[in-house]
Scaffold this active site. Sequence first.
Site, PDB file in Angstrom:
ATOM      1  N   CYS A  96       0.836  -1.204   0.000  1.00  0.00           N
ATOM      2  CA  CYS A  96       0.000   0.000   0.000  1.00  0.00           C
ATOM      3  C   CYS A  96       0.873   1.258   0.000  1.00  0.00           C
ATOM      4  CB  CYS A  96      -1.019  -0.057   1.129  1.00  0.00           C
ATOM      5  SG  CYS A  96      -2.440   0.993   0.786  1.00  0.00           S
ATOM      6  N   HIS A 189      -3.288  -4.630   1.863  1.00  0.00           N
ATOM      7  CA  HIS A 189      -2.681  -4.876   3.187  1.00  0.00           C
ATOM      8  C   HIS A 189      -2.638  -6.376   3.482  1.00  0.00           C
ATOM      9  CE1 HIS A 189      -2.467  -0.846   5.265  1.00  0.00           C
ATOM     10  NE2 HIS A 189      -3.162  -0.534   4.184  1.00  0.00           N
ATOM     11  N   GLU A 191      -0.968  -7.951   5.524  1.00  0.00           N
ATOM     12  CA  GLU A 191      -0.714  -8.254   6.943  1.00  0.00           C
ATOM     13  C   GLU A 191      -1.998  -8.269   7.759  1.00  0.00           C
ATOM     14  OE1 GLU A 191      -0.526  -5.403   5.560  1.00  0.00           O
ATOM     15  OE2 GLU A 191      -1.091  -3.825   6.964  1.00  0.00           O
TER      16      GLU A 191
HETATM   17  N1  GLN Z   1      -3.411   6.553   0.655  1.00  0.00           N
HETATM   18  C1  GLN Z   1      -2.267   6.265   1.453  1.00  0.00           C
HETATM   19  C2  GLN Z   1      -1.048   7.053   0.964  1.00  0.00           C
HETATM   20  O1  GLN Z   1      -1.123   7.795   0.088  1.00  0.00           O
HETATM   21  C3  GLN Z   1      -1.944   4.790   1.425  1.00  0.00           C
HETATM   22  C4  GLN Z   1      -3.018   4.035   2.157  1.00  0.00           C
HETATM   23  C5  GLN Z   1      -2.549   2.824   2.852  1.00  0.00           C
HETATM   24  O2  GLN Z   1      -1.367   2.551   2.969  1.00  0.00           O
HETATM   25  N2  GLN Z   1      -3.493   2.089   3.370  1.00  0.00           N
HETATM   26  O3  GLN Z   1      -0.006   6.895   1.489  1.00  0.00           O
END
Ligand code: GLN
Length: 211
Positions: A96, A189, A191
């Site tokens: 992410c 995610h 995890e």
């Molecule tokens: N939108 C977040 C960012 O720009 C990432 C979101 C996440 O890691 N769950 O960093």
Amino acid sequence: MHDPLPGTVDGTVRQSAPLRIGVLALQGAFAAHVDTLTRLGATASEVRTPPDLSGLDGLVMPGGESTTMSKLLSSSGLFDDLKGMISDGFPVFGTCAGMILLATEVLDGRPDQRSFGAIDITVRRNGYGRQVDSFESDLDVIGLDSPFHAVFIRAPLVTACCDRVQVLATYDDHVVVARQGNIIVAAFHPELTDDGRLHAQFLQAVAVGSQ
Ligand code: GLN
């Protein structure tokens, strides 16, 4: 094709010594990564300062807020050290926000936001739109024999992906798991569920690279 799988049937990696995997712990969802890696037999440690990188075989960059992590990476001195290590082949698994940090190009980032340019993808922050900030999907991932339940939270959308990048999974025609050399990224995610198979794939990549 995939690396040969040195792991055991239960997905853990058999090594003479446990792999030492850091988890970037400046901000975000790092604790669950430490738990998953530990469950898989790795020695997991939190990384906040440059000395914490010493002796590591690989690193996880977790989800969270990539703009905040970018700032803290710079102010801690970790950014420059990691940049050098990554160009020397240091394995990193970015999830992410971690995927955003590893990308070549970041759209809708803050003007001062930095990324490592470690995998040739373009990502749009929060690219799945506000109305679907979070969603879940069962993904077919290359190398896994059954679907992986993926939890997406304000996920980055991959808008471009170079041929050098190995696409391991897509959702709605967009890349959501990918690999380039020792860099593996996931837009969600992994995890947050009990399924450690993507972490195990990363450990296998680290193990093969360290042999
Ligand atoms: N939108 C977040 C960012 O720009 C990432 C979101 C996440 O890691 N769950 O960093």
